[in-house]
Structure formats: C-alpha cells, structure tokens
Scaffold this active site. Structure first.
Site, PDB file in Angstrom:
ATOM      1  N   ARG A  29       0.887  -1.146  -0.014  1.00  0.00           N
ATOM      2  CA  ARG A  29      -0.220   0.009   0.005  1.00  0.00           C
ATOM      3  C   ARG A  29       0.832   1.364  -0.005  1.00  0.00           C
ATOM      4  NH1 ARG A  29       1.026   2.363   4.358  1.00  0.00           N
ATOM      5  NH2 ARG A  29       1.523   1.305   6.440  1.00  0.00           N
ATOM      6  N   GLY A  30       0.352   2.237  -0.593  1.00  0.00           N
ATOM      7  CA  GLY A  30       0.867   3.591  -0.467  1.00  0.00           C
ATOM      8  C   GLY A  30       1.197   4.108   1.104  1.00  0.00           C
ATOM      9  N   ARG A  61       3.639   5.311   4.704  1.00  0.00           N
ATOM     10  CA  ARG A  61       4.575   5.029   5.510  1.00  0.00           C
ATOM     11  C   ARG A  61       4.376   4.054   6.690  1.00  0.00           C
ATOM     12  NH1 ARG A  61       6.606  11.289   5.210  1.00  0.00           N
ATOM     13  NH2 ARG A  61       8.969  10.634   6.379  1.00  0.00           N
ATOM     14  N   THR A  85       2.310   2.512   9.733  1.00  0.00           N
ATOM     15  CA  THR A  85       1.065   2.375  10.515  1.00  0.00           C
ATOM     16  C   THR A  85       0.911   1.312  11.451  1.00  0.00           C
ATOM     17  OG1 THR A  85       0.023   3.366   8.524  1.00  0.00           O
ATOM     18  CG2 THR A  85      -1.516   2.227  10.271  1.00  0.00           C
ATOM     19  N   HIS A  90      -1.575  -1.547  13.508  1.00  0.00           N
ATOM     20  CA  HIS A  90      -2.658  -2.191  13.656  1.00  0.00           C
ATOM     21  C   HIS A  90      -2.689  -2.902  14.799  1.00  0.00           C
ATOM     22  CE1 HIS A  90      -3.827  -0.641   9.686  1.00  0.00           C
ATOM     23  NE2 HIS A  90      -3.012  -1.612   8.917  1.00  0.00           N
ATOM     24  N   GLY A 140      -4.720   4.326   3.490  1.00  0.00           N
ATOM     25  CA  GLY A 140      -3.774   3.743   2.685  1.00  0.00           C
ATOM     26  C   GLY A 140      -4.431   2.655   1.533  1.00  0.00           C
ATOM     27  N   GLY A 168      -7.077   0.252   2.440  1.00  0.00           N
ATOM     28  CA  GLY A 168      -8.539   1.154   2.857  1.00  0.00           C
ATOM     29  C   GLY A 168      -8.136   2.215   3.807  1.00  0.00           C
ATOM     30  N   PHE A 169      -8.758   1.793   5.048  1.00  0.00           N
ATOM     31  CA  PHE A 169      -8.647   2.702   6.243  1.00  0.00           C
ATOM     32  C   PHE A 169      -8.500   1.884   7.425  1.00  0.00           C
ATOM     33  CE2 PHE A 169     -13.172   1.757   5.406  1.00  0.00           C
ATOM     34  CZ  PHE A 169     -13.673   1.423   6.856  1.00  0.00           C
ATOM     35  N   CYS A 191       2.658   7.227   9.986  1.00  0.00           N
ATOM     36  CA  CYS A 191       2.283   8.089   8.781  1.00  0.00           C
ATOM     37  C   CYS A 191       3.166   9.237   8.398  1.00  0.00           C
ATOM     38  CB  CYS A 191       0.902   8.592   8.437  1.00  0.00           C
ATOM     39  SG  CYS A 191      -0.289   7.322   8.337  1.00  0.00           S
TER      40      CYS A 191
END
Length: 221
Positions: free
Chosen positions: A78-79, A81, A83, A85, A151, A162-163, A180
């Site tokens: 994904r695009g 930096r 993240t 989760h 992303g 997605g988000f 990010c």
C-alpha cells in the site's frame, strides 16, 4: 472469512470478522479476492476486521521512523509510511473495481476519506482532512489528533487496503513508530473522545454512509 451482512449495493459484498485476523493471512485473502474481482468471478467487497498488534510499512516508509520494534513489522504494497494495527482498531479493506466506478485515484481517495468522516459524524465526532497531512483528523481536548489512517493500492484498477479507524486501541502502541511520518501531532480514538468503544456502532455508521460514498465516485459506466 467472516459472516456476510446485508449490503447497501447488491454488487458489493460486506463481511465483518468476529475475531482478529493475522495480517499476512488477510493480505493473501485480499489479494486473491482483488484478482477475482478483476476477472469478474467475484463481487466487490467491503471487509471489516481487526488485526493482532503489528506495524506495517508502506511504499514510502522511512526506516528511521520505526522507533521501537515491539511488534512484528510487515512490508506491504500500500501507499504511505508506517502504520500500527491492533485490537480495538477497525480496519476496512475495500475492494472495488474502478474500471466500473471511474479510473480516478484522487477521486477515490477523497471519497474514501469522506466516507470515514461522514461515519464518524454519525457518532458525534467532527473529523476532517488536514492539508498536507495524510489521514483523518479531529479535535482531542483542544489538540488536533489523528483518529484514522488511509492507505490504498490499486492493481488492474481494482482497489485494495483502505482505512483504519481507532475505536478503542491501546494508544501507547503508536509510540513505536512515527505514524504516517507525522510526529507533530498525536493519535486519538473514539474511546478517548468518550464516543463509545464498540465496533458495532461504527460499522453501522459506515453502512449508513456507504451509498453516499459510492455516489461520490466518478462513475463512467
């Protein structure tokens, strides 16, 4: 995958996972589903889930922004930096065929942001985009803070990723990265804002705003 739920659009399937899904497993499932959508053998999908604690590195990730490797780090396509989760965070993987809905990535990202912002508004959270800053932002007791990340990846004009929206995660887990690439602002959650901590209310808000999200895409038939 998890239990299917009613969709606002009979072309798009919705699934909500009742338990956390390993990130690597989710990537395999998402990639296979996106390929099937591109081939026309499966419906588009909104997949709502959460992951065990993990840091993910997007295509623009700077290694200096990984501060503490307290959780596994997964390099992803994904695009963006770094993240985080983890439990208490609602992740939404959105697999849509932009060949049918408009081949406009800027429009898609803007619509995705708007969808999350509208869903948060249903829960009493005034969220917004911030020029020059990636993500979804809100006021946290007088300080602008990030409540959601965006992303995406697109292959054959089918969207992936997605988000991620902070419902009630352990916010200290974000300390291991510069989220990010932005270190001037903090992170917040629905729980911290005293707007609830259950996934169900946010999922319902997403469903309520889904038609508006689809309408905002630049459909070109």
């Amino acid at each position: 995958m998890g239990k299917a739920v009613a969709s606002n659009d009979d072309i798009v399937e919705w699934r909500i996972e009742p338990t956390p899904i390993d990130y690597s497993d989710a990537m395999e499932i998402m990639t296979a589903r996106a390929a099937a959508v591109a081939a026309g053998s499966e419906r588009e999908l909104v997949w709502l889930l959460e992951h065990p604690p993990i840091y993910t590195a997007g295509t623009s990730a700077d290694p200096s922004e990984l501060l503490i490797s307290q959780f596994p780090v997964h390099t992803t396509g994904r695009g963006g930096r770094y993240t985080y989760h983890g439990p208490g965070q609602r992740v939404g993987y959105v697999i849509l065929n932009l060949n049918k809905r408009g081949r406009d990535l800027r429009c898609y990202v803007h619509a995705l942001e708007g969808w999350v912002i509208a869903a948060l508004a249903n829960l009493g959270v005034s969220a917004f985009r911030a020029p020059g800053r990636i993500g979804i932002w809100t006021d946290d007791h007088g300080a602008e803070s990030k409540i959601g990340a965006i992303g995406i990846r697109v292959k054959q004009w089918v969207t992936m990723h997605g988000f991620a929206v902070n419902i009630a995660p352990d916010l200290t887990h974000f300390a291991g990265i510069v989220p990010c690439g932005i270190n001037e602002f903090g992170v917040t959650s629905l729980e911290r804002l005293e707007k609830g901590k259950e996934f169900g209310a946010f999922d319902t808000a997403l469903a309520a705003e889904f038609d508006g999200f689809l309408t905002s895409l630049s459909f070109r038939g």
